[in-house]
Design a protein around this motif. Sequence first.
Motif, PDB file in Angstrom:
ATOM      1  N   PHE A 107      -4.652  -1.514  -1.491  1.00 21.79           N
ATOM      2  CA  PHE A 107      -4.141  -1.299  -0.138  1.00 21.79           C
ATOM      3  C   PHE A 107      -2.613  -1.248  -0.137  1.00 21.79           C
ATOM      4  CE2 PHE A 107      -4.171  -3.182   4.448  1.00 21.79           C
ATOM      5  CZ  PHE A 107      -3.958  -1.921   4.981  1.00 21.79           C
ATOM      6  N   THR A 108      -1.987  -2.059  -0.995  1.00 20.31           N
ATOM      7  CA  THR A 108      -0.533  -2.020  -1.169  1.00 20.31           C
ATOM      8  C   THR A 108      -0.082  -0.614  -1.524  1.00 20.31           C
ATOM      9  OG1 THR A 108      -0.498  -4.306  -1.954  1.00 20.31           O
ATOM     10  CG2 THR A 108       1.404  -2.930  -2.523  1.00 20.31           C
ATOM     11  N   ASN A 109      -0.813  -0.005  -2.451  1.00 24.19           N
ATOM     12  CA  ASN A 109      -0.442   1.325  -2.914  1.00 24.19           C
ATOM     13  C   ASN A 109      -0.527   2.353  -1.795  1.00 24.19           C
ATOM     14  OD1 ASN A 109      -1.372   3.987  -4.800  1.00 24.19           O
ATOM     15  ND2 ASN A 109       0.283   2.696  -5.582  1.00 24.19           N
ATOM     16  N   ARG A 110      -1.480   2.173  -0.911  1.00 22.85           N
ATOM     17  CA  ARG A 110      -1.605   3.095   0.228  1.00 22.85           C
ATOM     18  C   ARG A 110      -0.418   2.935   1.186  1.00 22.85           C
ATOM     19  NH1 ARG A 110      -6.729   4.906   1.533  1.00 22.85           N
ATOM     20  NH2 ARG A 110      -5.620   6.055   3.173  1.00 22.85           N
ATOM     21  N   ILE A 111       0.010   1.705   1.401  1.00 24.54           N
ATOM     22  CA  ILE A 111       1.173   1.470   2.267  1.00 24.54           C
ATOM     23  C   ILE A 111       2.426   2.062   1.641  1.00 24.54           C
ATOM     24  CG2 ILE A 111       2.645  -0.285   3.325  1.00 24.54           C
ATOM     25  CD1 ILE A 111       0.173  -2.128   3.429  1.00 24.54           C
ATOM     26  N   VAL A 112       2.616   1.830   0.334  1.00 27.94           N
ATOM     27  CA  VAL A 112       3.777   2.384  -0.377  1.00 27.94           C
ATOM     28  C   VAL A 112       3.773   3.906  -0.286  1.00 27.94           C
ATOM     29  CG1 VAL A 112       4.783   2.717  -2.676  1.00 27.94           C
ATOM     30  CG2 VAL A 112       4.086   0.432  -1.933  1.00 27.94           C
ATOM     31  N   GLU A 113       2.617   4.518  -0.466  1.00 32.51           N
ATOM     32  CA  GLU A 113       2.527   5.981  -0.389  1.00 32.51           C
ATOM     33  C   GLU A 113       2.952   6.485   0.987  1.00 32.51           C
ATOM     34  OE1 GLU A 113      -0.990   9.300  -0.154  1.00 32.51           O
ATOM     35  OE2 GLU A 113      -1.198   7.775  -1.714  1.00 32.51           O
ATOM     36  N   ALA A 114       2.481   5.792   2.039  1.00 30.13           N
ATOM     37  CA  ALA A 114       2.786   6.236   3.403  1.00 30.13           C
ATOM     38  C   ALA A 114       4.255   6.042   3.757  1.00 30.13           C
ATOM     39  CB  ALA A 114       1.896   5.475   4.392  1.00 30.13           C
ATOM     40  N   VAL A 115       4.870   4.974   3.239  1.00 32.41           N
ATOM     41  CA  VAL A 115       6.254   4.668   3.616  1.00 32.41           C
ATOM     42  C   VAL A 115       7.258   5.322   2.662  1.00 32.41           C
ATOM     43  CG1 VAL A 115       7.938   2.821   4.010  1.00 32.41           C
ATOM     44  CG2 VAL A 115       5.552   2.499   4.694  1.00 32.41           C
ATOM     45  N   TYR A 116       6.968   5.313   1.355  1.00 34.06           N
ATOM     46  CA  TYR A 116       7.958   5.761   0.365  1.00 34.06           C
ATOM     47  C   TYR A 116       7.555   7.018  -0.400  1.00 34.06           C
ATOM     48  CZ  TYR A 116       9.821   1.152   1.365  1.00 34.06           C
ATOM     49  OH  TYR A 116      10.316   0.049   2.009  1.00 34.06           O
ATOM     50  N   GLY A 117       6.342   7.535  -0.173  1.00 32.39           N
ATOM     51  CA  GLY A 117       5.961   8.800  -0.775  1.00 32.39           C
ATOM     52  C   GLY A 117       4.989   8.675  -1.935  1.00 32.39           C
ATOM     53  N   LYS A 166       7.676  -0.862   9.938  1.00 37.09           N
ATOM     54  CA  LYS A 166       7.000   0.407   9.663  1.00 37.09           C
ATOM     55  C   LYS A 166       5.752   0.173   8.810  1.00 37.09           C
ATOM     56  CE  LYS A 166       9.772   3.690   8.361  1.00 37.09           C
ATOM     57  NZ  LYS A 166      10.610   4.577   7.499  1.00 37.09           N
ATOM     58  N   MET A 167       5.853  -0.742   7.857  1.00 39.71           N
ATOM     59  CA  MET A 167       4.699  -1.063   7.008  1.00 39.71           C
ATOM     60  C   MET A 167       3.539  -1.633   7.829  1.00 39.71           C
ATOM     61  SD  MET A 167       6.307  -2.826   3.595  1.00 39.71           S
ATOM     62  CE  MET A 167       7.464  -2.008   2.512  1.00 39.71           C
ATOM     63  N   VAL A 168       3.855  -2.502   8.787  1.00 35.37           N
ATOM     64  CA  VAL A 168       2.809  -3.087   9.624  1.00 35.37           C
ATOM     65  C   VAL A 168       2.079  -1.995  10.394  1.00 35.37           C
ATOM     66  CG1 VAL A 168       2.298  -4.675  11.515  1.00 35.37           C
ATOM     67  CG2 VAL A 168       4.026  -5.301   9.820  1.00 35.37           C
ATOM     68  N   ALA A 169       2.836  -1.059  10.961  1.00 35.40           N
ATOM     69  CA  ALA A 169       2.229   0.030  11.728  1.00 35.40           C
ATOM     70  C   ALA A 169       1.335   0.899  10.848  1.00 35.40           C
ATOM     71  CB  ALA A 169       3.323   0.875  12.383  1.00 35.40           C
ATOM     72  N   ILE A 170       1.795   1.189   9.622  1.00 33.92           N
ATOM     73  CA  ILE A 170       0.999   1.993   8.690  1.00 33.92           C
ATOM     74  C   ILE A 170      -0.294   1.256   8.332  1.00 33.92           C
ATOM     75  CG2 ILE A 170       0.911   2.854   6.316  1.00 33.92           C
ATOM     76  CD1 ILE A 170       2.603   4.610   8.104  1.00 33.92           C
ATOM     77  N   ALA A 171      -0.175  -0.038   8.049  1.00 34.75           N
ATOM     78  CA  ALA A 171      -1.351  -0.827   7.680  1.00 34.75           C
ATOM     79  C   ALA A 171      -2.368  -0.859   8.816  1.00 34.75           C
ATOM     80  CB  ALA A 171      -0.933  -2.239   7.297  1.00 34.75           C
ATOM     81  N   GLU A 172      -1.881  -0.951  10.038  1.00 29.50           N
ATOM     82  CA  GLU A 172      -2.787  -0.967  11.188  1.00 29.50           C
ATOM     83  C   GLU A 172      -3.539   0.351  11.331  1.00 29.50           C
ATOM     84  OE1 GLU A 172      -1.207  -3.994  14.540  1.00 29.50           O
ATOM     85  OE2 GLU A 172      -0.033  -2.162  14.356  1.00 29.50           O
ATOM     86  N   GLU A 173      -2.881   1.444  11.008  1.00 32.85           N
ATOM     87  CA  GLU A 173      -3.553   2.746  11.070  1.00 32.85           C
ATOM     88  C   GLU A 173      -4.729   2.808  10.109  1.00 32.85           C
ATOM     89  OE1 GLU A 173      -0.787   5.874  10.382  1.00 32.85           O
ATOM     90  OE2 GLU A 173       0.522   5.323  12.057  1.00 32.85           O
ATOM     91  N   LEU A 174      -4.606   2.109   8.998  1.00 34.07           N
ATOM     92  CA  LEU A 174      -5.655   2.141   7.981  1.00 34.07           C
ATOM     93  C   LEU A 174      -6.769   1.137   8.245  1.00 34.07           C
ATOM     94  CD1 LEU A 174      -3.394   2.445   4.797  1.00 34.07           C
ATOM     95  CD2 LEU A 174      -4.905   4.205   5.704  1.00 34.07           C
ATOM     96  N   LEU A 175      -6.410  -0.105   8.615  1.00 35.44           N
ATOM     97  CA  LEU A 175      -7.405  -1.163   8.680  1.00 35.44           C
ATOM     98  C   LEU A 175      -7.505  -1.870  10.027  1.00 35.44           C
ATOM     99  CD1 LEU A 175      -7.281  -2.840   5.157  1.00 35.44           C
ATOM    100  CD2 LEU A 175      -8.916  -1.229   6.075  1.00 35.44           C
ATOM    101  N   GLY A 176      -6.899  -1.298  11.042  1.00 33.99           N
ATOM    102  CA  GLY A 176      -7.066  -1.886  12.358  1.00 33.99           C
ATOM    103  C   GLY A 176      -5.958  -2.852  12.722  1.00 33.99           C
ATOM    104  N   PRO A 177      -6.027  -3.428  13.937  1.00 28.05           N
ATOM    105  CA  PRO A 177      -4.927  -4.238  14.473  1.00 28.05           C
ATOM    106  C   PRO A 177      -4.559  -5.419  13.568  1.00 28.05           C
ATOM    107  CG  PRO A 177      -6.555  -3.765  16.169  1.00 28.05           C
ATOM    108  CD  PRO A 177      -7.150  -3.305  14.874  1.00 28.05           C
TER     109      PRO A 177
END
Length: 596
Positions: free
Chosen positions: A321-331, A236-247
């Motif tokens: 960028f870590t913080n953005r992934i955490v926000e998207a996955v864990y709130g 799920k984290m990989v998918a979120i990261a791709e949404e932000l910064l590409g493949p």
Amino acid sequence: MSSLDFTRDYHSYANTDQVKVTHFDLALAISFEQKQLSGYVDLAIEHQTEQLASELILDTRDLTIERVVNSKGEELSFELSDADDILGSQLRISLIGDDPWVKVYYKTSPSAEGLQWLTAAQTAGKKLPYLFSQSQPINARSWIPLQDSPKARVTFNAKIMAPHGMRVVMSADNDHVTNQALNGLFMFKMAEPIPTHLMAIACGDLAFQALGERTGVYTEPSMLEACAKEFEDTEKMVAIAEELLGPYRWGRYDMIVLPPSFPFGGMENPRLAFMTPTLIAGDKSLVSTVAHELAHSWTGNLVSNATWRDLWLNEGFTTYFTNRIVEAVYGKEMAELEVVLEYGRLMEEFKTMPVDKQNVTANVQYDDPNKAFDRFTYDKASMFVHDLERRLGRDDFDKFLFDYVEHFAFKAITTEDFIAYAKTTLLVAHSDKISEEELLTWIHGTGMPSWFVAPQSSSLDKVVAQQALWLAGTLANKLEVEGWSVHHWQYFLTTLPEVVSVNQLAELDECFAFTQSKNAEIAFAWFTVAIRNQYQAALPAIESYLISIGRGKFVKPLYQSLADAGYSDQAKAIYQQAREGYHPSIVGMLDKIVNP
């Protein structure tokens, strides 16, 4: 400082301006009996100027160089210089004409700083020995003779021979199906160019479990189920990261959970991130480190620092960028809490860091590059990126970040490269929101900019309130702490007054059992408070903690705290037991703390 050449990597001998290694083929045998890798590396070189270079200069540390030949098998003369304490030895190889290959036969030292050899008794399974590397910042040269500079990105193939029954993995394609045979021969390929500090190898009793279509985890069999459960959100984290910064450009994102002596929380080795077992808390409370190492796949591995002065370009953007992934996955609450704790760590380091070193660029050109890894290159740089997002607005900032990563993909850049890019993009498109002076204040200024607003989280209000009640005399067992996360407890402990009585600490401990905490972060925060306030009831647990964990983030400050609090004799006694189990890359630093 103005006389320094910021395009030069002061931590490498390599003559990359004249001749550059672009690819290598590695063939090594692993000997646990001798604690040694032996074999050869075949280096593909490209001359960088019309006039052919007469020599190739490589970085080495404690390597035995047996012979050097070119593609025709002709012997090449070479010279190995005396060793520098930090940089190691330069290997100067005489070249013949424009021959594009140089093969170096060599073997490593049992004390190679980039390798740790563990006995079977030091592993979880107690059956087989274990080997793993840590190449960052400049330890790859202790197990491969190469141009050990983040500027020198390379592709590689590897053929590794290991004892039968053991599995080898590397920062490359790891075919977990083919390699199940464990027949002693392992083949690897890394088709994308990587900085040399991302070279990684591990060998041991390793099992694998898939976490998703392109994610999985390796570790010792007894730990596999717990690790897979802890890291189950990785896909799920990989998918979120791709949404932000590409493949995601590295194929698979696998991880390996190493023995406790691994000196970092994680290491972003491409296709095989290294992780500390201290993350396995049982409740996913510490998995932001997984998000951090994943984020490096864009900011750090895809766009990398050209020198160790420029580390902030890796770590500052990645921490944000870590913080953005955490926000998207864990709130949002968890993300806000982590930024507040991050800022608190930075404020603590401000107290001890000399003013002239309180900037995001690391002042290590003539110093040990390990010193670049401080709260300024991570957390102050992250605060800068958060400030950019606040000024531009998230949508516009996300577009800038996406374009920045695309523009510099698979390149190593300097601070000056970033500034030049920002002048033609950020400062043009958003001149009404940020000025060049403000940008340069963040990058070159000391302290925090006058306009900076410290991060806050309303979720911490309850912690502040309960802490105040306790300090005013309310009994610990009367505090309202139900539902608190690890972040709340960290904040409670790290913001306690410098002086707390032993009786107060004993009451807290009796109520919340901090001394026996199995969460490495909570235990560390508690032990820090206990040491400075002479709470001796915690000393046996601190000893056990320091012997069983080798993560530098925890052990270095605790040994320093013990020394500062008058427990130098105890620190030396603990260190004498624990030293053999620490990774060679941090032993030198710990030696200086315990035996100054």
